[in-house]
Design a protein around this motif. Structure first.
Motif, mmCIF file in Angstrom:
data_model
loop_
_atom_site.group_PDB
_atom_site.id
_atom_site.type_symbol
_atom_site.label_atom_id
_atom_site.label_comp_id
_atom_site.label_asym_id
_atom_site.label_seq_id
_atom_site.Cartn_x
_atom_site.Cartn_y
_atom_site.Cartn_z
ATOM 1 N N VAL A 66 18.414 113.046 27.674
ATOM 2 C CA VAL A 66 19.838 113.340 27.734
ATOM 3 C C VAL A 66 20.214 113.525 29.195
ATOM 4 O O VAL A 66 19.444 114.086 29.978
ATOM 5 C CB VAL A 66 20.187 114.601 26.896
ATOM 6 C CG1 VAL A 66 19.424 115.820 27.391
ATOM 7 C CG2 VAL A 66 21.680 114.856 26.910
ATOM 8 N N SER A 67 21.387 113.042 29.572
ATOM 9 C CA SER A 67 21.847 113.119 30.955
ATOM 10 C C SER A 67 22.783 114.302 31.137
ATOM 11 O O SER A 67 23.533 114.681 30.227
ATOM 12 C CB SER A 67 22.570 111.826 31.355
ATOM 13 O OG SER A 67 21.696 110.720 31.285
ATOM 14 N N VAL A 68 22.733 114.888 32.337
ATOM 15 C CA VAL A 68 23.538 116.052 32.689
ATOM 16 C C VAL A 68 24.185 115.791 34.044
ATOM 17 O O VAL A 68 23.530 115.249 34.947
ATOM 18 C CB VAL A 68 22.681 117.335 32.749
ATOM 19 C CG1 VAL A 68 23.540 118.548 33.094
ATOM 20 C CG2 VAL A 68 21.952 117.563 31.441
ATOM 21 N N ARG A 69 25.443 116.152 34.198
ATOM 22 C CA ARG A 69 26.114 115.999 35.482
ATOM 23 C C ARG A 69 25.578 117.010 36.494
ATOM 24 O O ARG A 69 25.149 118.104 36.129
ATOM 25 C CB ARG A 69 27.624 116.189 35.331
ATOM 26 C CG ARG A 69 28.332 114.978 34.759
ATOM 27 C CD ARG A 69 29.828 115.117 34.915
ATOM 28 N NE ARG A 69 30.540 113.970 34.343
ATOM 29 C CZ ARG A 69 31.864 113.823 34.397
ATOM 30 N NH1 ARG A 69 32.608 114.754 34.971
ATOM 31 N NH2 ARG A 69 32.430 112.751 33.862
ATOM 32 N N ASP B 184 27.713 107.285 32.880
ATOM 33 C CA ASP B 184 28.815 108.178 33.237
ATOM 34 C C ASP B 184 29.546 107.650 34.477
ATOM 35 O O ASP B 184 29.835 108.412 35.401
ATOM 36 C CB ASP B 184 28.295 109.598 33.483
ATOM 37 C CG ASP B 184 29.420 110.636 33.528
ATOM 38 O OD1 ASP B 184 30.543 110.304 33.091
ATOM 39 O OD2 ASP B 184 29.171 111.753 34.005
ATOM 40 N N ARG B 185 29.799 106.340 34.495
ATOM 41 C CA ARG B 185 30.565 105.696 35.561
ATOM 42 C C ARG B 185 29.966 105.944 36.943
ATOM 43 O O ARG B 185 30.670 106.078 37.928
ATOM 44 C CB ARG B 185 32.028 106.160 35.537
ATOM 45 C CG ARG B 185 32.777 105.761 34.281
ATOM 46 C CD ARG B 185 34.141 106.384 34.219
ATOM 47 N NE ARG B 185 34.068 107.823 34.059
ATOM 48 C CZ ARG B 185 35.134 108.614 34.034
ATOM 49 N NH1 ARG B 185 36.352 108.120 34.177
ATOM 50 N NH2 ARG B 185 34.974 109.920 33.885
ATOM 51 N N GLY B 186 28.636 106.008 36.992
ATOM 52 C CA GLY B 186 27.948 106.134 38.266
ATOM 53 C C GLY B 186 28.043 107.493 38.916
ATOM 54 O O GLY B 186 27.680 107.619 40.099
ATOM 55 N N ILE C 158 17.168 114.934 31.321
ATOM 56 C CA ILE C 158 16.162 115.770 30.683
ATOM 57 C C ILE C 158 15.405 114.917 29.675
ATOM 58 O O ILE C 158 16.009 114.307 28.792
ATOM 59 C CB ILE C 158 16.795 116.982 29.981
ATOM 60 C CG1 ILE C 158 17.617 117.814 30.964
ATOM 61 C CG2 ILE C 158 15.732 117.850 29.319
ATOM 62 C CD1 ILE C 158 18.393 118.936 30.301
ATOM 63 N N HIS C 159 14.084 114.852 29.802
ATOM 64 C CA HIS C 159 13.224 114.111 28.882
ATOM 65 C C HIS C 159 12.457 115.116 28.026
ATOM 66 O O HIS C 159 12.012 116.155 28.528
ATOM 67 C CB HIS C 159 12.238 113.233 29.647
ATOM 68 C CG HIS C 159 12.875 112.301 30.627
ATOM 69 N ND1 HIS C 159 13.140 110.977 30.332
ATOM 70 C CD2 HIS C 159 13.310 112.497 31.898
ATOM 71 C CE1 HIS C 159 13.699 110.398 31.381
ATOM 72 N NE2 HIS C 159 13.812 111.301 32.346
ATOM 73 N N LEU C 160 12.273 114.788 26.749
ATOM 74 C CA LEU C 160 11.556 115.714 25.878
ATOM 75 C C LEU C 160 10.885 114.986 24.730
ATOM 76 O O LEU C 160 11.328 113.903 24.318
ATOM 77 C CB LEU C 160 12.483 116.794 25.331
ATOM 78 C CG LEU C 160 13.533 116.399 24.291
ATOM 79 C CD1 LEU C 160 13.957 117.631 23.496
ATOM 80 C CD2 LEU C 160 14.768 115.780 24.926
ATOM 81 N N ILE C 161 9.813 115.588 24.248
ATOM 82 C CA ILE C 161 9.103 115.163 23.041
ATOM 83 C C ILE C 161 9.107 116.337 22.075
ATOM 84 O O ILE C 161 8.819 117.477 22.463
ATOM 85 C CB ILE C 161 7.657 114.733 23.346
ATOM 86 C CG1 ILE C 161 7.641 113.411 24.113
ATOM 87 C CG2 ILE C 161 6.853 114.570 22.061
ATOM 88 C CD1 ILE C 161 6.243 112.926 24.444
ATOM 89 N N GLY D 66 10.568 117.419 30.778
ATOM 90 C CA GLY D 66 10.569 116.923 32.148
ATOM 91 C C GLY D 66 11.976 116.581 32.580
ATOM 92 O O GLY D 66 12.877 116.427 31.745
ATOM 93 N N ILE D 67 12.190 116.485 33.877
ATOM 94 C CA ILE D 67 13.491 116.118 34.416
ATOM 95 C C ILE D 67 13.297 115.005 35.430
ATOM 96 O O ILE D 67 12.207 114.819 35.986
ATOM 97 C CB ILE D 67 14.207 117.325 35.065
ATOM 98 C CG1 ILE D 67 13.393 117.869 36.247
ATOM 99 C CG2 ILE D 67 14.486 118.409 34.051
ATOM 100 C CD1 ILE D 67 14.120 118.934 37.040
ATOM 101 N N SER D 68 14.369 114.244 35.656
ATOM 102 C CA SER D 68 14.342 113.153 36.617
ATOM 103 C C SER D 68 15.773 112.862 37.035
ATOM 104 O O SER D 68 16.732 113.477 36.544
ATOM 105 C CB SER D 68 13.699 111.902 36.002
ATOM 106 O OG SER D 68 14.535 111.360 34.992
ATOM 107 N N ALA D 69 15.933 111.910 37.950
ATOM 108 C CA ALA D 69 17.263 111.436 38.299
ATOM 109 C C ALA D 69 17.856 110.668 37.124
ATOM 110 O O ALA D 69 17.135 110.101 36.298
ATOM 111 C CB ALA D 69 17.192 110.552 39.541
#
Length: 265
Positions: free
Chosen positions: A107-110, A123-125, A131-134, A145-148
């Motif tokens: 899921v992406s977060v601003r 989200d228009r760049g 956030i990555h999860l299992i 985990g988190i990433s760009a």
């Protein structure tokens, strides 16, 4: 307020990962060190309410500077990851974890600013993090985990699977590999399928251009529900932390609270 945010069961588990410390000055005097339980309750309040550190109400006792320093110290010591693992061990010992079918998603977060950020293609760049999860079959988070935001979902599968800690089982040795892993079309790559087979993990990854999107959530809805549970931690609605380890700390706090809720129900 402290006992409601940090019940006795959670406090006992927290004491297993953080030993009590007493800072005594050689010359004597000085103020008494703020209690860890009060500081933990204040951190949980910030995570769940989404308020800033300066808006922390004085009902907890320690000032917001003390709470933030305690939060930064525990984040450096990876206390939240260890607390999450301790709770998972308790769930595994009770047989509450179902390894038969796990699911992976993101899921992406601003983001306002900071490291591990990038333009979000959904989200228009705009600047964001991901956030990555299992989760297991019941939707309990096993690995985070988190990433760009511009990092492809497929790149997070291997680190997440490797990041599943060895968790206690009701019988037999500790376990860290799911029997089956479900993923959407973002993980549809042959090398990922080969890698999962090499580790003895069956996969059910939707294929691009072949399978319809109408039935993709038949078994993966549990991870979507966990994403909504993470959204209950209002501090994750938008990333304000410049340091990625602090943002990951709030993700770990939210995951620990989700697992502890299952532990006490």
């Amino acid at each position: 307020m402290v006992e409601r945010l940090v019940p006795d069961e959670l406090w006992v588990l927290f004491r297993r990962v953080v030993l009590p410390t007493e800072n005594r000055r050689p010359q004597g005097g000085g103020k008494r060190r703020a209690g860890d339980r009060e500081a933990l309750a204040a951190i949980v309040f910030v995570a769940t309410s989404g308020c800033t550190w300066r808006q922390l109400p004085p009902v907890f006792g320690p000032c917001w500077q003390t709470v933030y320093r305690r939060f930064a110290q525990w984040s450096r010591e990876r206390v939240w990851a260890r607390l999450h693992r301790v709770i998972l061990d308790e769930l595994g010992a009770r047989g509450e974890l179902d390894w038969s079918r796990c699911a992976i998603d993101s899921v992406s977060v601003r983001v306002a600013k900071g490291l591990l950020t990038g333009p979000n293609p959904t989200d228009r760049g705009k600047l964001g993090s991901k956030i990555h999860l299992i989760t297991d079959r019941n939707g309990l988070p096993l690995s985070l985990g988190i990433s760009a935001a511009n990092m492809h979902d497929s790149l997070g599968l291997m680190p997440l699977v490797r990041g599943i800690p060895p968790i206690r089982s009701r019988r037999g040795p500790r376990r860290r590999r799911p029997a089956k892993l479900h993923g959407d079309k973002g993980y549809d790559y042959a090398y990922l399928r080969r890698w999962l087979r090499g580790r003895g993990i069956r996969h059910r990854i939707a294929r691009k251009g072949i399978e319809s999107s109408q039935r993709l959530g038949r078994h993966r809805w549990v991870v979507e529900r966990t994403v909504s549970w993470l959204a209950g931690c209002r501090r994750l609605h938008r990333r304000y932390e410049r340091k990625p380890e602090h943002f990951l700390a709030f993700v770990g706090i939210a995951a620990a609270l989700i697992c502890h809720r299952r532990l006490t129900n």
